[in-house]
Design an enzyme around this catalytic site. Sequence first.
Site, PDB file in Angstrom:
ATOM      1  N   MET A   1     -41.807  94.172-104.716  1.00  0.00           N
ATOM      2  CA  MET A   1     -42.237  94.694-106.016  1.00  0.00           C
ATOM      3  C   MET A   1     -41.464  93.978-107.134  1.00  0.00           C
ATOM      4  O   MET A   1     -41.464  94.431-108.282  1.00  0.00           O
ATOM      5  CB  MET A   1     -42.023  96.200-106.095  1.00  0.00           C
ATOM      6  N   GLY A   2     -40.810  92.864-106.789  1.00  0.00           N
ATOM      7  CA  GLY A   2     -40.140  92.069-107.813  1.00  0.00           C
ATOM      8  C   GLY A   2     -38.781  92.609-108.201  1.00  0.00           C
ATOM      9  O   GLY A   2     -38.213  93.450-107.520  1.00  0.00           O
ATOM     10  N   TYR A   3     -38.256  92.100-109.320  1.00  0.00           N
ATOM     11  CA  TYR A   3     -36.894  92.353-109.759  1.00  0.00           C
ATOM     12  C   TYR A   3     -35.961  91.974-108.602  1.00  0.00           C
ATOM     13  O   TYR A   3     -35.192  92.785-108.101  1.00  0.00           O
ATOM     14  CB  TYR A   3     -36.716  93.821-110.186  1.00  0.00           C
ATOM     15  N   LEU A   4     -36.109  90.714-108.208  1.00  0.00           N
ATOM     16  CA  LEU A   4     -35.497  90.239-106.971  1.00  0.00           C
ATOM     17  C   LEU A   4     -33.973  90.307-107.000  1.00  0.00           C
ATOM     18  O   LEU A   4     -33.334  90.061-108.024  1.00  0.00           O
ATOM     19  CB  LEU A   4     -35.931  88.795-106.705  1.00  0.00           C
ATOM     20  N   HIS A   5     -33.420  90.654-105.849  1.00  0.00           N
ATOM     21  CA  HIS A   5     -31.958  90.690-105.682  1.00  0.00           C
ATOM     22  C   HIS A   5     -31.622  90.060-104.333  1.00  0.00           C
ATOM     23  O   HIS A   5     -32.525  89.595-103.614  1.00  0.00           O
ATOM     24  CB  HIS A   5     -31.439  92.124-105.803  1.00  0.00           C
TER      25      HIS A   5
ATOM     26  N   GLY B   1     -30.998  91.232-101.522  1.00  0.00           N
ATOM     27  CA  GLY B   1     -31.709  91.791-100.371  1.00  0.00           C
ATOM     28  C   GLY B   1     -33.036  91.065-100.153  1.00  0.00           C
ATOM     29  O   GLY B   1     -33.348  90.628 -99.047  1.00  0.00           O
ATOM     30  N   HIS B   2     -33.793  90.904-101.239  1.00  0.00           N
ATOM     31  CA  HIS B   2     -35.056  90.162-101.144  1.00  0.00           C
ATOM     32  C   HIS B   2     -34.784  88.720-100.694  1.00  0.00           C
ATOM     33  O   HIS B   2     -35.521  88.165 -99.889  1.00  0.00           O
ATOM     34  CB  HIS B   2     -35.760  90.101-102.508  1.00  0.00           C
TER      35      HIS B   2
ATOM     36  N   GLY C   1     -37.480  94.835 -94.881  1.00  0.00           N
ATOM     37  CA  GLY C   1     -36.071  95.208 -94.842  1.00  0.00           C
ATOM     38  C   GLY C   1     -35.852  96.517 -94.097  1.00  0.00           C
ATOM     39  O   GLY C   1     -36.641  97.463 -94.238  1.00  0.00           O
TER      40      GLY C   1
ATOM     41  N   GLN D   1     -40.741 102.638 -93.906  1.00  0.00           N
ATOM     42  CA  GLN D   1     -41.835 101.729 -94.260  1.00  0.00           C
ATOM     43  C   GLN D   1     -42.008 100.671 -93.172  1.00  0.00           C
ATOM     44  O   GLN D   1     -43.128 100.364 -92.742  1.00  0.00           O
ATOM     45  CB  GLN D   1     -41.520 101.069 -95.610  1.00  0.00           C
TER      46      GLN D   1
HETATM   47  P1  AMP Z   1     -39.136  96.222-102.772  1.00  0.00           P
HETATM   48  O1  AMP Z   1     -39.264  95.117-103.765  1.00  0.00           O
HETATM   49  O2  AMP Z   1     -38.057  97.200-103.108  1.00  0.00           O
HETATM   50  O3  AMP Z   1     -40.465  96.860-102.433  1.00  0.00           O
HETATM   51  O4  AMP Z   1     -38.650  95.541-101.437  1.00  0.00           O
HETATM   52  C1  AMP Z   1     -39.348  94.475-100.847  1.00  0.00           C
HETATM   53  C2  AMP Z   1     -38.788  94.231 -99.463  1.00  0.00           C
HETATM   54  O5  AMP Z   1     -37.398  93.934 -99.575  1.00  0.00           O
HETATM   55  C3  AMP Z   1     -38.912  95.466 -98.538  1.00  0.00           C
HETATM   56  O6  AMP Z   1     -39.244  95.029 -97.227  1.00  0.00           O
HETATM   57  C4  AMP Z   1     -37.515  96.037 -98.586  1.00  0.00           C
HETATM   58  O7  AMP Z   1     -37.180  96.761 -97.416  1.00  0.00           O
HETATM   59  C5  AMP Z   1     -36.677  94.784 -98.711  1.00  0.00           C
HETATM   60  N1  AMP Z   1     -35.365  95.107 -99.273  1.00  0.00           N
HETATM   61  C6  AMP Z   1     -35.109  95.793-100.413  1.00  0.00           C
HETATM   62  N2  AMP Z   1     -33.775  95.970-100.582  1.00  0.00           N
HETATM   63  C7  AMP Z   1     -33.192  95.392 -99.505  1.00  0.00           C
HETATM   64  C8  AMP Z   1     -31.837  95.225 -99.078  1.00  0.00           C
HETATM   65  N3  AMP Z   1     -30.818  95.704 -99.791  1.00  0.00           N
HETATM   66  N4  AMP Z   1     -31.616  94.569 -97.924  1.00  0.00           N
HETATM   67  C9  AMP Z   1     -32.638  94.088 -97.183  1.00  0.00           C
HETATM   68  N5  AMP Z   1     -33.931  94.194 -97.524  1.00  0.00           N
HETATM   69  C10 AMP Z   1     -34.201  94.830 -98.663  1.00  0.00           C
END
Ligand code: AMP
Length: 291
Positions: A30-34, A36-37, A147, A153
């Site tokens: 969903m963006g706002y990449l960090h 983890g992404h 993740g 999910q």
């Molecule tokens: P989101 O943008 O929050 O929907 O996350 C996109 C993907 O990144 C999903 O599969 C999340 O589980 C994964 N994700 C988000 N935060 C983390 C994190 N801290 N470590 C690993 N994967 C992550």
Amino acid sequence: MQIITAPAMMQQKIRGLKKQGKTIGYVPTMGYLHEGHLKLIKNAVGENDITVISIFVNPLQFGPNEDFEAYPRDPEKDTKLAREAGVDFIFMPGTADMYPKELSMNIQVTKRAEVLCGRSRPGHFNGVATVIIKLFNIVLPDRVYFGSKDAQQTAIVDGLIAELNFPIQLRAVETSREANGLARSSRNVYLLDEERQQAPELYLSLQKAEKAIKSGERDPAIILQLVKEHIEKNTDGVIDYIEVLSYPQLNEVSSLHGQIIIAIAVKFSKARLIDNIILTVNKEEPPCSEQ
Ligand code: AMP
């Protein structure tokens, strides 16, 4: 790197690449990449010829009183980070590209959705499943990266891939954490300064539970109590849920053995944070019989 907004264009590009024998790795976000992404992206880049990420804040998975409008967005920074990470395509559709008209069907997740975030966010996983099915049909990936931070999910998508016969391999990627243990999340930006100090206590509470299990505790009620007390004592957050379940089935357990998940959700003033640990627990060693 190319940015694509139209589903038909995305499909066309991928079909061309597949004809050339290229493998496609895909990271939905969903963006706002960090970081983890970026960990997911790194895995995808390492295992595939082509890496696609999508950036789409999916309105279908947000409840009426949730943060769809306020969800943090920064497409420019995301584009820079994705380029640096070796992404080949960003699929960045608008809401009208994904949902040009009202859907004439309802995708309903009937298993694993009545616990954890599914209970607190009714309909959330129906929205997730709907967009994931659409995105898989648009991006046509060979491997997808999810993740473990969003373990429910990931388990539901794993079931969806198997049950709907998508020819896709799912890779679950371990949670990326800050040095203090806080799971990285786009929503961490909502935390007030004081809450940011407290947020690492979520992971500390899970570590406390893990330690107790390693020392032989097998009663889920005691583990829940340990986590609850730690969070209540060390944060001002309001506990949404703490659950101990089998993983990936997400069934209740009366005693701890096999693969289990301890998952928590805590509401701070503007951010609801989730975290979990997944453990494999052996049956307790029977006491030595006396000779
Ligand atoms: P989101 O943008 O929050 O929907 O996350 C996109 C993907 O990144 C999903 O599969 C999340 O589980 C994964 N994700 C988000 N935060 C983390 C994190 N801290 N470590 C690993 N994967 C992550």
